[in-house]
Write a protein that holds these residues in place. Sequence first.
Motif, short mmCIF file in Angstrom:
data_model
loop_
_atom_site.label_atom_id
_atom_site.label_comp_id
_atom_site.label_asym_id
_atom_site.label_seq_id
_atom_site.Cartn_x
_atom_site.Cartn_y
_atom_site.Cartn_z
N PRO A 291 48.97 25.18 64.72
CA PRO A 291 48.03 25.06 63.60
C PRO A 291 46.59 24.97 64.07
O PRO A 291 46.31 24.91 65.27
CB PRO A 291 48.46 23.75 62.93
CG PRO A 291 48.96 22.92 64.08
CD PRO A 291 49.63 23.89 65.03
N VAL A 292 45.69 24.97 63.12
CA VAL A 292 44.27 24.76 63.40
C VAL A 292 43.99 23.27 63.23
O VAL A 292 44.30 22.68 62.20
CB VAL A 292 43.38 25.59 62.45
CG1 VAL A 292 41.91 25.26 62.68
CG2 VAL A 292 43.65 27.07 62.64
N LYS A 293 43.42 22.65 64.26
CA LYS A 293 43.15 21.21 64.23
C LYS A 293 41.64 20.99 64.26
O LYS A 293 40.87 21.85 64.71
CB LYS A 293 43.79 20.52 65.44
CG LYS A 293 45.29 20.70 65.53
CD LYS A 293 46.03 19.98 64.42
CE LYS A 293 45.89 18.47 64.58
NZ LYS A 293 46.65 17.74 63.54
N ARG A 294 41.25 19.83 63.79
CA ARG A 294 39.84 19.44 63.86
C ARG A 294 39.63 18.58 65.09
O ARG A 294 40.33 17.59 65.31
CB ARG A 294 39.40 18.68 62.61
CG ARG A 294 39.33 19.55 61.37
CD ARG A 294 38.56 18.88 60.26
NE ARG A 294 37.15 18.76 60.58
CZ ARG A 294 36.24 18.26 59.74
NH1 ARG A 294 36.61 17.84 58.53
NH2 ARG A 294 34.98 18.20 60.08
N SER A 295 38.67 18.96 65.92
CA SER A 295 38.34 18.22 67.12
C SER A 295 36.84 17.97 67.13
O SER A 295 36.05 18.92 67.24
CB SER A 295 38.77 19.01 68.37
OG SER A 295 38.37 18.34 69.54
N LEU A 296 36.46 16.71 67.00
CA LEU A 296 35.04 16.33 66.98
C LEU A 296 34.29 17.07 65.89
O LEU A 296 33.14 17.48 66.07
CB LEU A 296 34.40 16.57 68.34
CG LEU A 296 35.05 15.86 69.54
CD1 LEU A 296 34.36 16.21 70.82
CD2 LEU A 296 35.04 14.35 69.32
N TYR B 222 29.00 23.09 59.45
CA TYR B 222 28.88 22.21 60.62
C TYR B 222 29.02 23.06 61.89
O TYR B 222 30.10 23.58 62.19
CB TYR B 222 29.95 21.13 60.58
CG TYR B 222 29.84 20.14 61.72
CD1 TYR B 222 28.75 19.26 61.79
CD2 TYR B 222 30.80 20.08 62.73
CE1 TYR B 222 28.64 18.35 62.82
CE2 TYR B 222 30.69 19.17 63.76
CZ TYR B 222 29.61 18.31 63.80
OH TYR B 222 29.50 17.41 64.83
N ASP B 223 27.93 23.23 62.60
CA ASP B 223 27.90 24.11 63.78
C ASP B 223 27.11 23.43 64.89
O ASP B 223 25.98 23.82 65.20
CB ASP B 223 27.26 25.45 63.40
CG ASP B 223 27.26 26.44 64.54
OD1 ASP B 223 28.14 26.35 65.42
OD2 ASP B 223 26.37 27.31 64.58
N PRO B 224 27.68 22.38 65.53
CA PRO B 224 26.93 21.62 66.54
C PRO B 224 26.56 22.44 67.77
O PRO B 224 25.60 22.13 68.45
CB PRO B 224 27.88 20.47 66.89
CG PRO B 224 29.24 21.00 66.57
CD PRO B 224 29.05 21.88 65.37
N PHE B 225 27.35 23.49 68.09
CA PHE B 225 27.08 24.29 69.28
C PHE B 225 26.17 25.48 68.98
O PHE B 225 25.77 26.19 69.91
CB PHE B 225 28.38 24.79 69.89
CG PHE B 225 29.36 23.68 70.20
CD1 PHE B 225 29.03 22.64 71.03
CD2 PHE B 225 30.62 23.69 69.62
CE1 PHE B 225 29.93 21.62 71.31
CE2 PHE B 225 31.52 22.69 69.87
CZ PHE B 225 31.18 21.65 70.72
N ASN C 160 45.07 30.51 69.55
CA ASN C 160 44.17 31.42 70.27
C ASN C 160 43.18 30.69 71.17
O ASN C 160 42.36 31.32 71.84
CB ASN C 160 43.39 32.29 69.28
CG ASN C 160 44.31 33.16 68.44
OD1 ASN C 160 45.18 33.83 68.97
ND2 ASN C 160 44.12 33.13 67.13
N ASP C 161 43.24 29.33 71.14
CA ASP C 161 42.33 28.51 71.94
C ASP C 161 40.88 28.92 71.68
O ASP C 161 40.13 29.29 72.59
CB ASP C 161 42.66 28.62 73.43
CG ASP C 161 41.90 27.58 74.26
OD1 ASP C 161 41.47 26.56 73.67
OD2 ASP C 161 41.74 27.76 75.48
N ALA C 162 40.48 28.86 70.41
CA ALA C 162 39.13 29.26 70.02
C ALA C 162 38.63 28.36 68.90
O ALA C 162 39.43 27.84 68.10
CB ALA C 162 39.12 30.72 69.57
N PHE C 163 37.33 28.16 68.85
CA PHE C 163 36.72 27.41 67.76
C PHE C 163 36.55 28.34 66.56
O PHE C 163 36.15 29.50 66.71
CB PHE C 163 35.36 26.84 68.17
CG PHE C 163 35.46 25.72 69.17
CD1 PHE C 163 36.20 24.59 68.88
CD2 PHE C 163 34.81 25.78 70.38
CE1 PHE C 163 36.30 23.54 69.78
CE2 PHE C 163 34.89 24.75 71.30
CZ PHE C 163 35.65 23.63 71.00
#
Length: 308
Positions: A255-260, A295-298, A268-271
């Motif tokens: 699934p898609v998880k929320r991290s920070l 929300y786009d901190p990067f 896919n190991d992608a944001f």
Amino acid sequence: MHKREDLTSVKVDGLEYYVVPCPNQLEITDSVTGSNVFCSTPLDNETSLSIEDRRFLEVMEKQIHKNSTGHWEMPLPFCQGDTVLPNNHPQAIHHLNGLLKTLKRKPQMEKDYLEFMKTMFSKGHAMPVPSKEIHGQRGHVCYLQHFGVYPPRNQPKERVGVMCDLEQMFYSFYVNPEHWNYLRFLWYKDNDPQKQVIEYRMNVHLFGNRPSPAVATFGLRKTAVRERRNVMETLSIDDRAKGLRDLDLCLDTFPVKRSLGVYWDLENDAFTYQVSLPKKPFTHRGVLSVINSVYDPFGVAAPAMLQG
């Protein structure tokens, strides 16, 4: 006769001079593709690998393999294939004498040091140098100068993804046997302070060595690509995030998880970004409100949001 609006003007000492454009053009083309080498492409601002990075990856890809115990084994990434080093045995002895004096003044540190060495020897990360190989090949022997460092106080851990001990991660990747002699060090025989000092050598990529982080990261990615589901299966249910505890890692899609605060696509190991645009008037304030709602901190999504 050129029109003045087509010319470039330059003022010098109050006088204005007009520069006539050169009618000639210089174009350099690629001998293979025939395209202009100075043309702009969307990849111009991409960070490329350096020559050293490419050489490192080439060496790792060519020489990485699994040893008889099933561990990844990789070489030390020397810049040159046949590296010759100066003899630093006298410096290693001098450093060890200073270390032993320090340990005698600090009994607790000496106890911790011996315990650390005991663990390292018991796990097979280091072994005595055989007597017939003590002298080694000239220029292909190097002695490590080791010392003790206490880590800072433990900080509370948040289970986000996969957490690991960095030091033990390095020790999980072994060194090619032909490079063991570059990782020699001096210590008590049988880890007993009452016995003489002998020579040991590491057979794993050690914590503190400059190339170890790059080597360990390469090995970790190699493992993740080949056996990521098998690796996840080895984790106990309690060590998994809440949304992954009831997941069949062999059949189900991650699934898609929320991290920070950022959405992390585990498959896919992608944001990723889940955008729900609010209805705002097409004004300066409205546009800024819509942009700031993502929300786009990067700043990864900024180029897509600020087009036009």
